[in-house]
Design a protein around this motif. Structure first.
Motif, PDB file in Angstrom:
ATOM      1  N   PRO B   8      11.074  10.876  16.099  1.00 58.07           N
ATOM      2  CA  PRO B   8      11.221   9.449  15.534  1.00 58.07           C
ATOM      3  C   PRO B   8      12.478   8.944  16.006  1.00 58.07           C
ATOM      4  O   PRO B   8      12.719   7.646  15.913  1.00 58.07           O
ATOM      5  N   SER B   9      13.695   9.778  16.032  1.00 56.20           N
ATOM      6  CA  SER B   9      14.896   9.195  16.355  1.00 56.20           C
ATOM      7  C   SER B   9      15.672  10.182  17.150  1.00 56.20           C
ATOM      8  O   SER B   9      15.496  11.322  17.070  1.00 56.20           O
ATOM      9  N   VAL B  10      16.725   9.510  17.897  1.00 53.07           N
ATOM     10  CA  VAL B  10      17.600  10.177  18.724  1.00 53.07           C
ATOM     11  C   VAL B  10      18.854   9.474  18.308  1.00 53.07           C
ATOM     12  O   VAL B  10      18.769   8.316  18.748  1.00 53.07           O
ATOM     13  N   SER B  11      19.950  10.183  18.259  1.00 54.65           N
ATOM     14  CA  SER B  11      21.249   9.723  18.270  1.00 54.65           C
ATOM     15  C   SER B  11      22.338   9.972  19.184  1.00 54.65           C
ATOM     16  O   SER B  11      22.070  11.408  19.507  1.00 54.65           O
ATOM     17  N   GLY B  98      -5.535   3.437  27.309  1.00 47.44           N
ATOM     18  CA  GLY B  98      -4.268   3.547  27.610  1.00 47.44           C
ATOM     19  C   GLY B  98      -3.831   4.248  26.091  1.00 47.44           C
ATOM     20  O   GLY B  98      -4.439   4.204  25.088  1.00 47.44           O
ATOM     21  N   VAL B  99      -2.746   5.272  26.348  1.00 46.17           N
ATOM     22  CA  VAL B  99      -2.135   6.048  25.230  1.00 46.17           C
ATOM     23  C   VAL B  99      -0.664   5.961  24.998  1.00 46.17           C
ATOM     24  O   VAL B  99      -0.060   5.820  26.034  1.00 46.17           O
ATOM     25  N   PHE B 100      -0.126   5.291  23.965  1.00 41.96           N
ATOM     26  CA  PHE B 100       1.203   5.467  23.483  1.00 41.96           C
ATOM     27  C   PHE B 100       1.766   6.446  22.725  1.00 41.96           C
ATOM     28  O   PHE B 100       1.054   6.889  21.857  1.00 41.96           O
ATOM     29  N   GLY B 101       2.799   6.948  22.983  1.00 43.38           N
ATOM     30  CA  GLY B 101       3.682   7.792  21.863  1.00 43.38           C
ATOM     31  C   GLY B 101       4.022   6.880  20.579  1.00 43.38           C
ATOM     32  O   GLY B 101       3.901   5.799  20.785  1.00 43.38           O
ATOM     33  N   GLY B 102       4.297   7.724  19.590  1.00 44.27           N
ATOM     34  CA  GLY B 102       4.873   7.131  18.381  1.00 44.27           C
ATOM     35  C   GLY B 102       6.184   6.255  18.662  1.00 44.27           C
ATOM     36  O   GLY B 102       6.523   5.334  17.642  1.00 44.27           O
ATOM     37  N   GLY B 103       6.882   6.499  19.597  1.00 45.70           N
ATOM     38  CA  GLY B 103       8.078   5.792  19.451  1.00 45.70           C
ATOM     39  C   GLY B 103       9.250   6.526  19.008  1.00 45.70           C
ATOM     40  O   GLY B 103       8.905   7.220  18.110  1.00 45.70           O
TER      41      GLY B 103
END
Lengths: 120, 109
Positions: B8-11, B98-103
Motif C-alpha cells: 500500500p505504501s512506500v516511503s 486488463g489487470v491492475f495492481g492495488g496501487g
C-alpha cells in the motif's frame, strides 16, 4: 497528437443506465491493432479495467461486470461508447478511456476522466 | 482471474532509491507496465514491457521482472515523484482482460 476526452452525465440515479462517450483524435480505430479501453477509479481506490474494443470490433469485458457493460464504436466519429446498466452507488467513480494497442497491451494515452456519482 | 499485489505504501527520503514491487503468479512470463498518478490527474505510463520508458520519462525510472515479482525502481527520488503507482498486465487467458495492481502510495519524506 493523440487525445481522448470522456463525456457523460455527472450524476445518475440508482438503477439507471449510464452512457459514456470517449471522443478521440490522433489515431483511427480502423487501423489494425488499435483499441480503446474504459477504466474506472472509485474515490480513493485503485484503477479497475472495464472493457476494450478493437479495430476489428472485437469486444472484451471485465468478468465481474460483463453482464452490465456494452462497448461500441463509431469509427466515422472517432468515438467509443460505454453503457453500464443498473447503476449503484458503489459504481461512483472517475471513468477514464485510454488507447491501447494489441501486441503491446499497455495504456499509452488517457483521457482526463469524468466523475460519475450515483445517488438518488 | 489474475491478481497483482502491491504494497500500500512506500516511503523514501529525497535522493534515495525507491523500489515498488508487484507480485503475481509467474509474473515474469508476462509484460508488466507501470503508471504514475498524481492527485486529481489521469495516470501516466512511466514504464512499459517490464523495463522500457516512454519518451519524456526520466532515466531515473526503471523496471525489472522475474519469477513472481516485478519491480519499479525510482533512483534519486525527488519530491515531484510523490504519487500513486500502479502495475498492470494483460491477462490473455480465457478472460482476455486488463489487470491492475492495488496501487502503491510513494511518500517522499
Amino acid at each position: 497528437q493523440v487525445t481522448l476526452r470522456e463525456s457523460g452525465p455527472a450524476l445518475v440515479k440508482p438503477t439507471q443506465t449510464l452512457t459514456l462517450t470517449c471522443t478521440f483524435s490522433g489515431f483511427s480505430l480502423s487501423t489494425s491493432g488499435m483499441c480503446v479501453s474504459w477504466i474506472r477509479q472509485p474515490p480513493g481506490k485503485a484503477l479497475e479495467w472495464l472493457a476494450l474494443i478493437d479495430w476489428d470490433d472485437d469486444k472484451y469485458y471485465s468478468t465481474s461486470l460483463k453482464t452490465r457493460l456494452t462497448i461500441s464504436k463509431d469509427t466515422s466519429k472517432n468515438q467509443v461508447v460505454l453503457t453500464m446498466t443498473n447503476m449503484d452507488p458503489v459504481d461512483t467513480a472517475t471513468y477514464y478511456c485510454a488507447r491501447i494497442r494489441t501486441r503491446e497491451y499497455y495504456f499509452d494515452y488517457w483521457g482526463q476522466g469524468t466523475l460519475v456519482t450515483v445517488s438518488s | 482471474s489474475y491478481v497483482l499485489t502491491q504494497p500500500p505504501s512506500v516511503s523514501v527520503a529525497p535522493g534515495q532509491t525507491a523500489r515498488i514491487t508487484c507480485g503475481g503468479n509467474n509474473i515474469g512470463s508476462k509484460s508488466v507496465h507501470w503508471y504514475q498518478q498524481k492527485p486529481g490527474q489521469a495516470p501516466v505510463l512511466v514504464v512499459y514491457d517490464d523495463s522500457d520508458r516512454p519518451s519524456g520519462i526520466p532515466e531515473r525510472f526503471s523496471g525489472s521482472n522475474s519469477g513472481n515479482t516485478a519491480t519499479l525502481t525510482i533512483s534519486r527520488v525527488e519530491a515531484g515523484d510523490e504519487a500513486d503507482y500502479y502495475c498492470q498486465v494483460w491477462d490473455s487467458s480465457s478472460d482476455h482482460s486488463g489487470v491492475f495492481g492495488g496501487g502503491t502510495k510513494l511518500t517522499v519524506l
